[in-house]
Scaffold this motif. Structure first.
Motif, PDB file in Angstrom:
ATOM      1  N   GLY A   1       0.612  -1.141  -0.022  1.00 60.94           N
ATOM      2  CA  GLY A   1       0.011   0.048   0.031  1.00 60.94           C
ATOM      3  C   GLY A   1       0.880   1.282  -0.014  1.00 60.94           C
ATOM      4  O   GLY A   1       0.609   2.076  -0.619  1.00 60.94           O
ATOM      5  N   GLN A   2       1.890   1.346   0.933  1.00 67.32           N
ATOM      6  CA  GLN A   2       2.678   2.543   0.799  1.00 67.32           C
ATOM      7  C   GLN A   2       3.473   2.475  -0.621  1.00 67.32           C
ATOM      8  O   GLN A   2       3.561   3.678  -1.021  1.00 67.32           O
ATOM      9  CB  GLN A   2       3.947   2.165   1.821  1.00 67.32           C
ATOM     10  CG  GLN A   2       3.081   2.328   3.326  1.00 67.32           C
ATOM     11  CD  GLN A   2       4.194   1.890   4.332  1.00 67.32           C
ATOM     12  OE1 GLN A   2       5.138   1.310   4.034  1.00 67.32           O
ATOM     13  NE2 GLN A   2       3.821   2.366   5.637  1.00 67.32           N
ATOM     14  N   ILE A   3       3.861   1.595  -1.179  1.00 67.96           N
ATOM     15  CA  ILE A   3       4.597   1.534  -2.488  1.00 67.96           C
ATOM     16  C   ILE A   3       3.468   2.105  -3.468  1.00 67.96           C
ATOM     17  O   ILE A   3       3.930   3.063  -4.450  1.00 67.96           O
ATOM     18  CB  ILE A   3       5.084   0.282  -2.879  1.00 67.96           C
ATOM     19  CG1 ILE A   3       6.366  -0.122  -2.077  1.00 67.96           C
ATOM     20  CG2 ILE A   3       5.543   0.287  -4.477  1.00 67.96           C
ATOM     21  CD1 ILE A   3       6.756  -1.716  -2.174  1.00 67.96           C
ATOM     22  N   ARG A   4       2.411   1.674  -3.620  1.00 67.82           N
ATOM     23  CA  ARG A   4       1.210   2.224  -4.328  1.00 67.82           C
ATOM     24  C   ARG A   4       1.045   3.737  -4.342  1.00 67.82           C
ATOM     25  O   ARG A   4       0.792   4.301  -5.270  1.00 67.82           O
ATOM     26  CB  ARG A   4       0.131   1.105  -4.255  1.00 67.82           C
ATOM     27  CG  ARG A   4      -1.277   1.821  -5.013  1.00 67.82           C
ATOM     28  CD  ARG A   4      -2.303   0.738  -4.694  1.00 67.82           C
ATOM     29  NE  ARG A   4      -3.373   1.241  -5.803  1.00 67.82           N
ATOM     30  CZ  ARG A   4      -4.327   2.248  -5.523  1.00 67.82           C
ATOM     31  NH1 ARG A   4      -4.214   2.869  -4.331  1.00 67.82           N
ATOM     32  NH2 ARG A   4      -5.412   2.513  -6.160  1.00 67.82           N
ATOM     33  N   TRP A   5       0.851   4.081  -2.974  1.00 69.70           N
ATOM     34  CA  TRP A   5       0.706   5.394  -2.827  1.00 69.70           C
ATOM     35  C   TRP A   5       1.822   6.263  -3.315  1.00 69.70           C
ATOM     36  O   TRP A   5       1.507   7.465  -4.007  1.00 69.70           O
ATOM     37  CB  TRP A   5       0.530   5.666  -1.287  1.00 69.70           C
ATOM     38  CG  TRP A   5       0.461   7.281  -0.720  1.00 69.70           C
ATOM     39  CD1 TRP A   5      -0.677   7.971  -1.016  1.00 69.70           C
ATOM     40  CD2 TRP A   5       1.712   7.912  -0.644  1.00 69.70           C
ATOM     41  NE1 TRP A   5      -0.095   9.233  -0.734  1.00 69.70           N
ATOM     42  CE2 TRP A   5       1.104   9.496  -0.446  1.00 69.70           C
ATOM     43  CE3 TRP A   5       3.258   7.881  -0.364  1.00 69.70           C
ATOM     44  CZ2 TRP A   5       1.993  10.502  -0.200  1.00 69.70           C
ATOM     45  CZ3 TRP A   5       3.735   8.893  -0.054  1.00 69.70           C
ATOM     46  CH2 TRP A   5       3.298  10.107   0.116  1.00 69.70           C
TER      47      TRP A   5
END
Length: 67
Positions: free
Chosen positions: A11-15
């Motif tokens: 999720g952090q990478i996607r953000w």
């Protein structure tokens, strides 16, 4: 590493990728438009991106275009 940890990191990478590429700009526009004037129709993503590109090409300080 648990499944929850993997999901959190993903999720952090996607953000980060969405912020880096500017993909989240449309989402912020929609949220702003609906918050400030819910009765006004919201532009489609295509119209928003076209307007964004036109503004970028009209002002050389907004983005670099080599060709």
């Amino acid at each position: 590493m648990t499944v929850a940890d993997v999901r959190r990191v993903a999720g952090q990478i996607r953000w980060y990728v969405r912020e880096l590429t500017g993909e989240s700009t449309y989402d912020r526009y929609v949220a702003h438009a609906r918050t400030h004037d819910p009765d006004t129709p919201v532009m489609t993503r295509r119209a928003f991106e076209r307007g964004r590109m036109d503004a970028r090409e009209a002002d050389p300080r907004e983005g670099f275009r080599c060709c």
